[in-house]
Motif scaffolding. Structure first.
Motif, PDB file in Angstrom:
ATOM      1  N   GLU A 175       0.830  -1.208   0.000  1.00 27.99           N
ATOM      2  CA  GLU A 175       0.000   0.000   0.000  1.00 27.99           C
ATOM      3  C   GLU A 175       0.868   1.264   0.000  1.00 27.99           C
ATOM      4  N   GLU A 176       1.928   1.236   0.819  1.00 28.56           N
ATOM      5  CA  GLU A 176       2.823   2.395   0.918  1.00 28.56           C
ATOM      6  C   GLU A 176       3.622   2.579  -0.369  1.00 28.56           C
ATOM      7  N   ALA A 177       4.028   1.471  -1.005  1.00 30.00           N
ATOM      8  CA  ALA A 177       4.768   1.561  -2.261  1.00 30.00           C
ATOM      9  C   ALA A 177       3.919   2.228  -3.334  1.00 30.00           C
ATOM     10  N   SER A 185       0.807  -0.946 -10.192  1.00 29.27           N
ATOM     11  CA  SER A 185       1.663  -2.111 -10.424  1.00 29.27           C
ATOM     12  C   SER A 185       2.892  -2.023  -9.517  1.00 29.27           C
ATOM     13  N   LEU A 186       3.169  -3.089  -8.768  1.00 29.33           N
ATOM     14  CA  LEU A 186       4.318  -3.058  -7.854  1.00 29.33           C
ATOM     15  C   LEU A 186       5.645  -3.053  -8.614  1.00 29.33           C
ATOM     16  N   VAL A 187       5.649  -3.608  -9.815  1.00 24.06           N
ATOM     17  CA  VAL A 187       6.858  -3.551 -10.642  1.00 24.06           C
ATOM     18  C   VAL A 187       7.146  -2.108 -11.034  1.00 24.06           C
ATOM     19  N   ASN A 188       6.122  -1.408 -11.479  1.00 24.95           N
ATOM     20  CA  ASN A 188       6.303   0.007 -11.840  1.00 24.95           C
ATOM     21  C   ASN A 188       6.580   0.858 -10.609  1.00 24.95           C
ATOM     22  N   HIS A 214      15.818  -5.146  -7.742  1.00 24.33           N
ATOM     23  CA  HIS A 214      17.120  -4.521  -7.991  1.00 24.33           C
ATOM     24  C   HIS A 214      17.227  -4.319  -9.496  1.00 24.33           C
ATOM     25  N   GLY A 215      16.999  -3.097  -9.948  1.00 24.26           N
ATOM     26  CA  GLY A 215      16.967  -2.863 -11.389  1.00 24.26           C
ATOM     27  C   GLY A 215      15.863  -3.697 -12.021  1.00 24.26           C
ATOM     28  N   GLU A 216      16.245  -4.556 -12.959  1.00 20.91           N
ATOM     29  CA  GLU A 216      15.270  -5.426 -13.624  1.00 20.91           C
ATOM     30  C   GLU A 216      15.151  -6.790 -12.942  1.00 20.91           C
TER      31      GLU A 216
END
Length: 307
Positions: A175-177, A185-188, A214-216
């Motif tokens: 939620e905070e992210a 999207s958590l990846v974005n 970490h990066g990709e």
């Protein structure tokens, strides 16, 4: 032996869950982080503040578990930070019933001279100004880990961004992210947070595990399915303590090693929720820790042939 500085609250909690309720008991982010990190071969120095009402027996317990408490300021005529909350039946949501800052309102952290050369710094959930003060006092740190929450995103966002720009790892929940990044999207979300400064982003998903970015590169660690959860209070801090303690003891700050640290953090968090407050964290043995690590390995171990 490596050194780990932990800044956060050492506090009183009063908790109500579907399984019962407590009066004032020992709590606080630094307490949970320290209890977890103390299981590793690293010197743990706590930086916090308590009032004259804080029992000496609690300080003695922390010392007896190998933690250095020189950095815990005791304000004799003040009262210790107090939080009270009530969890809903799903144990994922809660209502805050009381928050009394007390001595925490005027807290200026002082890192003991013996810990200013610490290799790893764990910034527990506190006002970003306090976290900045600790960063400035530990210039030799090789790894700075930040835990924060949506309250600071709402009330001190500019200062929080200043802290985020100076850290290597940030740990926040999903939620905070999303709130911090503006991305669903958590990846974005992780990608946006990377751009703010941290090399590594850890997104905690409670009973659904944790993600490391970490990066990709992405790594997922499951949470151990438990028959009963008595009290989720401090689970995120316990996770952070296991993560930070492992990293400090190993001295290896690579992505591959952080995968192991995530598992250790998840392992300790699974113990924390089994009793109210710090009770379970004070009683776990090395044998129990090792046995549960084997359970984590079994959760995700499988053979798969690909063409």
């Amino acid at each position: 032996m490596s050194k780990l500085v932990v800044v956060g609250t050492v506090a009183f909690d009063a908790i109500e869950t579907p399984f019962g309720k407590t009066d004032k008991i020992l709590g606080g982010a630094a307490t949970f982080i320290g209890l977890s990190a103390s299981h590793f071969n690293t010197e743990v120095g706590l930086v916090s503040v308590v009032g004259g009402d804080f029992p000496q027996e609690y300080l003695d317990m922390l010392k007896n578990r190998g933690m250095n408490v020189e950095g815990i300021e005791v304000v004799k005529d003040g009262k210790t930070f107090f939080w009270s909350g009530k969890y809903h039946n799903d144990m994922n949501s809660r209502d805050t019933l009381a928050t009394e800052l007390n001595v925490l309102a005027d807290f200026n952290p002082v890192v003991p001279d013996s810990f200013k050369d610490a290799e790893v710094v764990m910034l527990g959930n506190l006002h970003p100004a306090v976290q900045l003060g600790v960063i400035e006092q530990t210039p030799d740190a090789k790894l700075i880990i930040l835990d924060t929450m949506n309250f600071w995103m709402d009330s001190a966002l500019d200062l929080l961004h200043e802290v985020i720009a100076k850290v290597d790892v940030i740990t926040i929940n999903d939620e905070e992210a999303r709130q911090l990044s503006g991305e669903y999207s958590l990846v974005n979300a992780a990608r946006k947070i990377h751009e703010m400064g941290p090399t590594y982003v850890v997104i905690k998903k409670g009973e659904h595990g944790a993600l490391l970015f970490h990066g990709e590169d992405i790594f997922f660690a499951p949470a151990l399915p438990l028959e009963e959860v008595f009290d989720p209070t401090g689970a995120g801090d316990t996770f952070a303590g296991g993560f930070a303690g492992f990293m400090a003891a190993s001295g290896d700050y690579s992505f591959e090693n952080m995968k192991r640290a995530i598992i250790y953090g998840s392992n300790f968090a699974s113990f924390c929720v089994e009793k109210f407050g710090t009770e379970r964290m004070q009683s776990i043995t090395n044998k129990e820790i090792e046995e549960r690590l084997e359970q984590f390995k079994a959760l995700t171990k499988f053979e798969l042939k690909t063409t």
